[in-house]
Design a protein around this motif. Structure first.
Motif, PDB file in Angstrom:
ATOM      1  N   ALA A   1       0.811  -1.214   0.000  1.00  0.00           N
ATOM      2  CA  ALA A   1       0.000   0.000   0.000  1.00  0.00           C
ATOM      3  C   ALA A   1       0.843   1.263   0.000  1.00  0.00           C
ATOM      4  N   VAL A   2       1.966   1.265   0.717  1.00  0.00           N
ATOM      5  CA  VAL A   2       2.821   2.443   0.829  1.00  0.00           C
ATOM      6  C   VAL A   2       4.146   2.149   0.147  1.00  0.00           C
ATOM      7  N   SER A   3       4.521   3.014  -0.776  1.00  0.00           N
ATOM      8  CA  SER A   3       5.750   2.820  -1.545  1.00  0.00           C
ATOM      9  C   SER A   3       6.197   4.172  -2.094  1.00  0.00           C
ATOM     10  N   PRO A   4       7.467   4.325  -2.476  1.00  0.00           N
ATOM     11  CA  PRO A   4       7.910   5.586  -3.073  1.00  0.00           C
ATOM     12  C   PRO A   4       7.089   5.941  -4.298  1.00  0.00           C
ATOM     13  N   GLY A   5       6.750   7.224  -4.402  1.00  0.00           N
ATOM     14  CA  GLY A   5       5.938   7.653  -5.536  1.00  0.00           C
ATOM     15  C   GLY A   5       5.703   9.143  -5.527  1.00  0.00           C
ATOM     16  N   VAL A   6       4.647   9.567  -6.204  1.00  0.00           N
ATOM     17  CA  VAL A   6       4.306  10.974  -6.372  1.00  0.00           C
ATOM     18  C   VAL A   6       2.957  11.231  -5.709  1.00  0.00           C
ATOM     19  N   LYS A   7       2.899  12.265  -4.873  1.00  0.00           N
ATOM     20  CA  LYS A   7       1.642  12.620  -4.241  1.00  0.00           C
ATOM     21  C   LYS A   7       0.701  13.257  -5.266  1.00  0.00           C
ATOM     22  N   ALA A   8      -0.601  13.068  -5.026  1.00  0.00           N
ATOM     23  CA  ALA A   8      -1.594  13.610  -5.958  1.00  0.00           C
ATOM     24  C   ALA A   8      -1.490  15.128  -6.055  1.00  0.00           C
ATOM     25  N   ALA A   9      -1.105  15.786  -4.960  1.00  0.00           N
ATOM     26  CA  ALA A   9      -0.980  17.241  -4.978  1.00  0.00           C
ATOM     27  C   ALA A   9       0.151  17.718  -5.874  1.00  0.00           C
ATOM     28  N   ASP A  10       1.099  16.825  -6.176  1.00  0.00           N
ATOM     29  CA  ASP A  10       2.243  17.191  -7.022  1.00  0.00           C
ATOM     30  C   ASP A  10       2.032  16.811  -8.479  1.00  0.00           C
ATOM     31  N   PHE A  11       0.846  16.249  -8.828  1.00  0.00           N
ATOM     32  CA  PHE A  11       0.590  15.922 -10.236  1.00  0.00           C
ATOM     33  C   PHE A  11       0.490  17.220 -11.041  1.00  0.00           C
ATOM     34  N   PRO A  12       1.232  17.380 -12.116  1.00  0.00           N
ATOM     35  CA  PRO A  12       1.017  18.527 -13.007  1.00  0.00           C
ATOM     36  C   PRO A  12      -0.346  18.410 -13.680  1.00  0.00           C
ATOM     37  N   PRO A  13      -0.938  19.526 -14.071  1.00  0.00           N
ATOM     38  CA  PRO A  13      -2.232  19.450 -14.767  1.00  0.00           C
ATOM     39  C   PRO A  13      -2.087  18.732 -16.101  1.00  0.00           C
ATOM     40  N   LEU A  14      -3.178  18.107 -16.513  1.00  0.00           N
ATOM     41  CA  LEU A  14      -3.180  17.409 -17.799  1.00  0.00           C
ATOM     42  C   LEU A  14      -2.967  18.391 -18.939  1.00  0.00           C
ATOM     43  N   PRO A  15      -2.246  18.004 -19.980  1.00  0.00           N
ATOM     44  CA  PRO A  15      -2.057  18.894 -21.135  1.00  0.00           C
ATOM     45  C   PRO A  15      -3.386  19.208 -21.796  1.00  0.00           C
ATOM     46  N   SER A  16      -3.475  20.391 -22.371  1.00  0.00           N
ATOM     47  CA  SER A  16      -4.697  20.784 -23.076  1.00  0.00           C
ATOM     48  C   SER A  16      -4.882  19.892 -24.290  1.00  0.00           C
ATOM     49  N   PRO A  17      -6.114  19.509 -24.595  1.00  0.00           N
ATOM     50  CA  PRO A  17      -6.338  18.666 -25.782  1.00  0.00           C
ATOM     51  C   PRO A  17      -5.923  19.390 -27.047  1.00  0.00           C
ATOM     52  N   THR A  18      -5.323  18.649 -27.949  1.00  0.00           N
ATOM     53  CA  THR A  18      -4.864  19.238 -29.212  1.00  0.00           C
ATOM     54  C   THR A  18      -6.041  19.477 -30.146  1.00  0.00           C
ATOM     55  N   GLU A  19      -6.054  20.641 -30.724  1.00  0.00           N
ATOM     56  CA  GLU A  19      -7.108  20.943 -31.685  1.00  0.00           C
ATOM     57  C   GLU A  19      -6.819  20.188 -32.971  1.00  0.00           C
ATOM     58  N   GLU A  20      -7.701  19.255 -33.295  1.00  0.00           N
ATOM     59  CA  GLU A  20      -7.463  18.405 -34.465  1.00  0.00           C
ATOM     60  C   GLU A  20      -7.806  19.094 -35.768  1.00  0.00           C
ATOM     61  N   GLY A  21      -8.598  20.129 -35.726  1.00  0.00           N
ATOM     62  CA  GLY A  21      -8.942  20.816 -36.961  1.00  0.00           C
ATOM     63  C   GLY A  21      -9.781  22.027 -36.670  1.00  0.00           C
ATOM     64  N   ALA A  22      -9.944  22.853 -37.653  1.00  0.00           N
ATOM     65  CA  ALA A  22     -10.747  24.057 -37.477  1.00  0.00           C
ATOM     66  C   ALA A  22     -12.202  23.683 -37.337  1.00  0.00           C
ATOM     67  N   GLN A  23     -12.907  24.506 -36.575  1.00  0.00           N
ATOM     68  CA  GLN A  23     -14.322  24.257 -36.404  1.00  0.00           C
ATOM     69  C   GLN A  23     -15.057  24.466 -37.722  1.00  0.00           C
ATOM     70  N   GLU A  24     -15.916  23.525 -38.002  1.00  0.00           N
ATOM     71  CA  GLU A  24     -16.667  23.615 -39.251  1.00  0.00           C
ATOM     72  C   GLU A  24     -17.886  24.489 -39.052  1.00  0.00           C
TER      73      GLU A  24
END
Length: 219
Positions: free
Chosen positions: A159-182
């Motif tokens: 259950a307990v092991s070396p790792g990264v705390k949830a508070a230290d997670f960087p935010p998820l990258p913004s989704p890539t715009e796949e194309g212009a809005q039609e």
């Protein structure tokens, strides 16, 4: 200038010899200091002491000059810097280049949010990324993501092991715009009640941005 270089060689060479002697004594200080004192007392009572001292001094001087001349010349001018070549070097980081361990930062951040429960063990990240724990540690360090000695994670054998705390997670990258809005699509659905009827578009007199659709009566 040559005389100065020789005197500097005597100084730097003597310093190197002294460092070597100090390192030798530091290997076993008590025993070797006693050996030096005993050897000095024995030589002091030796009949050839008056000859040995000048000979030892001459050997020291020659060795110091030889060692000092092999060392970098402190009087030599610094090598000129090619400013044009320095300007041509692109120092900007390559965002597409993989981080140490071959794990891109974006993939690492997504893995943190995927396996986090609520925190993320390094071993769990390694399993998810199909990489070694050392590669994951290198990638976390390169990405500037802090690690902790022990974090709790659900669903793991430990259950307990070396790792990264949830508070230290960087935010998820913004989704890539796949194309212009039609543009708005025109509905192809026909109203059975309006089938076969004609209409005209009439501008709004009070608001030019509006257009009224006026259905024509069937004849």
């Amino acid at each position: 200038m040559a005389d100065v270089r020789v005197w500097l060689a005597v100084f730097t060479g003597s310093s190197a010899i002294c460092r070597g002697i100090a390192a030798w004594i530091a290997g076993a200080p008590t025993l070797r200091l006693v050996a030096v004192v005993v050897a000095g007392g024995f030589l002091r009572g030796w009949p050839g002491w008056d000859v040995a001292v000048p000979a030892a001094a001459a050997v020291w001087l020659i060795a110091a000059v030889v060692l000092g001349m092999r060392m970098p010349n402190p009087l030599a001018p610094a090598a000129p810097v090619d400013e044009a070549a320095a300007e041509d070097v692109d120092t900007a980081p390559d965002e597409d280049a993989p981080a140490p361990g071959g794990i891109p930062r974006e993939r690492l951040v997504r893995a943190l949010h995927t396996v986090g429960a609520p925190h993320a063990h390094i071993s769990a990240l390694a399993e998810h990324l199909e990489a070694t724990t050392s590669a994951v540690r290198e990638a976390l360090t390169a990405a500037g993501i802090p690690t902790s000695g022990g974090v709790r994670m659900k669903g793991r054998p430990v259950a307990v092991s070396p790792g990264v705390k949830a508070a230290d997670f960087p935010p998820l990258p913004s989704p890539t715009e796949e194309g212009a809005q039609e543009g708005a699509l025109t509905s192809n659905n026909n109203d059975n009640n309006n089938s076969g009827r004609d209409f005209v578009c009439v501008p709004d007199d009070t608001n030019p941005a509006l257009t009224h659709v006026r259905w024509l009566r069937r004849r």
